[in-house]
Design a protein around this motif. Structure first.
Motif, PDB file in Angstrom:
ATOM      1  N   UNK A 253      93.072  15.439 -23.737  1.00  0.00           N
ATOM      2  CA  UNK A 253      93.132  16.041 -25.175  1.00  0.00           C
ATOM      3  C   UNK A 253      91.872  17.056 -25.510  1.00  0.00           C
ATOM      4  N   UNK A 254      91.621  17.906 -26.419  1.00  0.00           N
ATOM      5  CA  UNK A 254      90.835  18.965 -26.534  1.00  0.00           C
ATOM      6  C   UNK A 254      89.342  18.176 -26.543  1.00  0.00           C
ATOM      7  N   UNK A 255      89.101  17.101 -27.135  1.00  0.00           N
ATOM      8  CA  UNK A 255      87.907  16.509 -27.166  1.00  0.00           C
ATOM      9  C   UNK A 255      87.598  15.993 -25.983  1.00  0.00           C
ATOM     10  N   UNK A 256      88.027  15.600 -25.183  1.00  0.00           N
ATOM     11  CA  UNK A 256      87.815  15.106 -23.631  1.00  0.00           C
ATOM     12  C   UNK A 256      87.500  16.414 -23.089  1.00  0.00           C
ATOM     13  N   UNK A 257      88.359  17.302 -23.179  1.00  0.00           N
ATOM     14  CA  UNK A 257      87.991  18.773 -22.394  1.00  0.00           C
ATOM     15  C   UNK A 257      86.576  19.293 -22.776  1.00  0.00           C
ATOM     16  N   UNK A 258      86.318  19.240 -24.294  1.00  0.00           N
ATOM     17  CA  UNK A 258      84.976  19.498 -24.382  1.00  0.00           C
ATOM     18  C   UNK A 258      83.995  18.652 -23.902  1.00  0.00           C
ATOM     19  N   UNK A 259      84.162  17.380 -23.853  1.00  0.00           N
ATOM     20  CA  UNK A 259      83.099  16.507 -23.512  1.00  0.00           C
ATOM     21  C   UNK A 259      82.706  16.618 -22.102  1.00  0.00           C
ATOM     22  N   UNK A 260      83.853  16.759 -21.176  1.00  0.00           N
ATOM     23  CA  UNK A 260      83.529  17.056 -19.924  1.00  0.00           C
ATOM     24  C   UNK A 260      82.873  18.431 -19.357  1.00  0.00           C
ATOM     25  N   UNK A 317      98.345  22.317 -17.435  1.00  0.00           N
ATOM     26  CA  UNK A 317      98.676  20.882 -17.819  1.00  0.00           C
ATOM     27  C   UNK A 317      97.867  20.163 -18.731  1.00  0.00           C
ATOM     28  N   UNK A 318      97.031  20.790 -19.310  1.00  0.00           N
ATOM     29  CA  UNK A 318      95.944  20.220 -20.156  1.00  0.00           C
ATOM     30  C   UNK A 318      96.787  20.308 -21.588  1.00  0.00           C
ATOM     31  N   UNK A 319      96.447  19.058 -22.438  1.00  0.00           N
ATOM     32  CA  UNK A 319      97.198  19.095 -23.699  1.00  0.00           C
ATOM     33  C   UNK A 319      96.769  19.805 -24.889  1.00  0.00           C
ATOM     34  N   UNK A 320      96.917  21.063 -24.698  1.00  0.00           N
ATOM     35  CA  UNK A 320      96.472  22.212 -25.832  1.00  0.00           C
ATOM     36  C   UNK A 320      97.464  23.058 -26.152  1.00  0.00           C
TER      37      UNK A 320
END
Length: 320
Positions: A253-260, A317-320
């Protein structure tokens, strides 16, 4: 004297016929379009929205109709059972199910079978022989990949916690056991703490994470087994003030992508939710036609981190 009775009987028959016709026309999909009822584990997380998007794309291209629903949280088994009951009651041409509890929906799956409604499991396997196939990520292998990356980042040593989303769903069990199994076999210097369960709820998972950190000041790493769990781990570590704990997760999810990208999470496993949705509908339509299906349909997974998150293969394949 007989004619009024005969006319009344004809009127009743006509009314019954009309009502029957209305009921038939009310069936989603009508007489022309095949209808696939889909019940997921949830609805709000970006993963499920992406699965729905893939399913809708496939249905539109194939001239089919779908419905897609799931409970508000991934711990609400009772609501999901009710949703499955209602879905089967609509007599769909096929049923797609991502079960929260692999056994709780068995009575309705038996009813679906009696009504000649083929069942396609997705995301998680179902503890039943009724589903024609399971469309899913190889969750054990994917979890093992997350374990490998975390172990490498820790130098093969240290205390590691697991915040899991479920101990009853197939995916929850496989993501837990795949991670633990790899650590046990390949990283004997890693000590795994008892698994804690947050039901995939971010707030609850954050509270669990903070409690684990407080009780284990020497903690080195944490693994969250789905989107809500991973976001809870990120939040819990952040609120604890600890900056030396390495974390890995599942989903994207976007939050995970941002955190990474910020360095708050080492990396995570992303599934291919569009492929899951598409292959679910494809399998459902094949089952409706009586075609033979494999026992499992593997939809793949990828490890992503700040080094590859912007690569085209990963971004797709990211959930965006």
């Amino acid at each position: 004297m007989m004619r009024p009775r005969r006319n009344a009987a004809l009127l009743v028959a006509a009314l019954l016929s009309a009502l029957s016709g209305c009921a038939a026309s009310d069936k989603p999909g009508g007489d022309d379009k095949p209808y696939v009822a889909i019940v997921s584990k949830g609805f709000q997380q970006q993963f499920w929205q992406s699965v729905k998007k893939g399913a809708q794309q496939e249905a539109d291209e194939r001239g089919a109709e779908i419905s897609f629903q799931g409970p508000a949280t991934e711990s609400d088994v009772e609501t999901q059972v009710t949703q499955v009951t209602n879905a089967v009651g609509k007599r769909p041409d096929a049923l797609g199910l991502a079960a929260l509890d692999s056994r709780a929906t068995e009575p309705m799956l038996r009813k679906a079978k009696r009504n000649n409604v083929p069942v396609i499991a997705f995301d998680s396997g179902v503890d039943s022989e009724i589903p024609r196939t399971t469309v899913a990520t190889d969750n054990r292998a994917a979890a093992a990949e997350a374990a490998r990356h975390l172990a490498e980042a820790l130098g093969g040593k240290g205390k590691v916690a697991v915040v899991a989303h479920s101990q009853t769903s197939g995916s929850g069990i496989d993501r837990r056991d795949g991670f633990a199994g790899w650590m046990s076999k390949h990283a004997p210097g890693i000590t795994l703490l008892p698994v804690q369960y947050g039901g995939g709820d971010q707030t609850k998972s954050a509270d669990i994470t903070k409690a684990i950190i407080t009780a284990n000041p020497d903690l080195k790493g944490i693994y969250g087994t789905n989107e809500g769990s991973a976001m809870g781990v990120i939040q819990g570590v952040r609120e604890s003030g600890r900056e030396n704990i390495k974390t890995v997760g599942f989903d994207s999810g976007k939050g995970q992508i941002d955190a990474i990208k910020k360095g708050e999470m080492l990396g995570a496993i992303t599934q291919d939710p569009l492929a899951i949705g598409r292959k679910l509908v494809d399998a459902a339509l094949k089952a409706k036609r009586g075609e033979k299906l494999p026992r499992t349909i593997n939809t793949g997974y990828y490890w992503y981190d700040r080094h590859n998150v912007d690569e085209p293969r990963i971004k797709s394949v990211l959930y965006r």
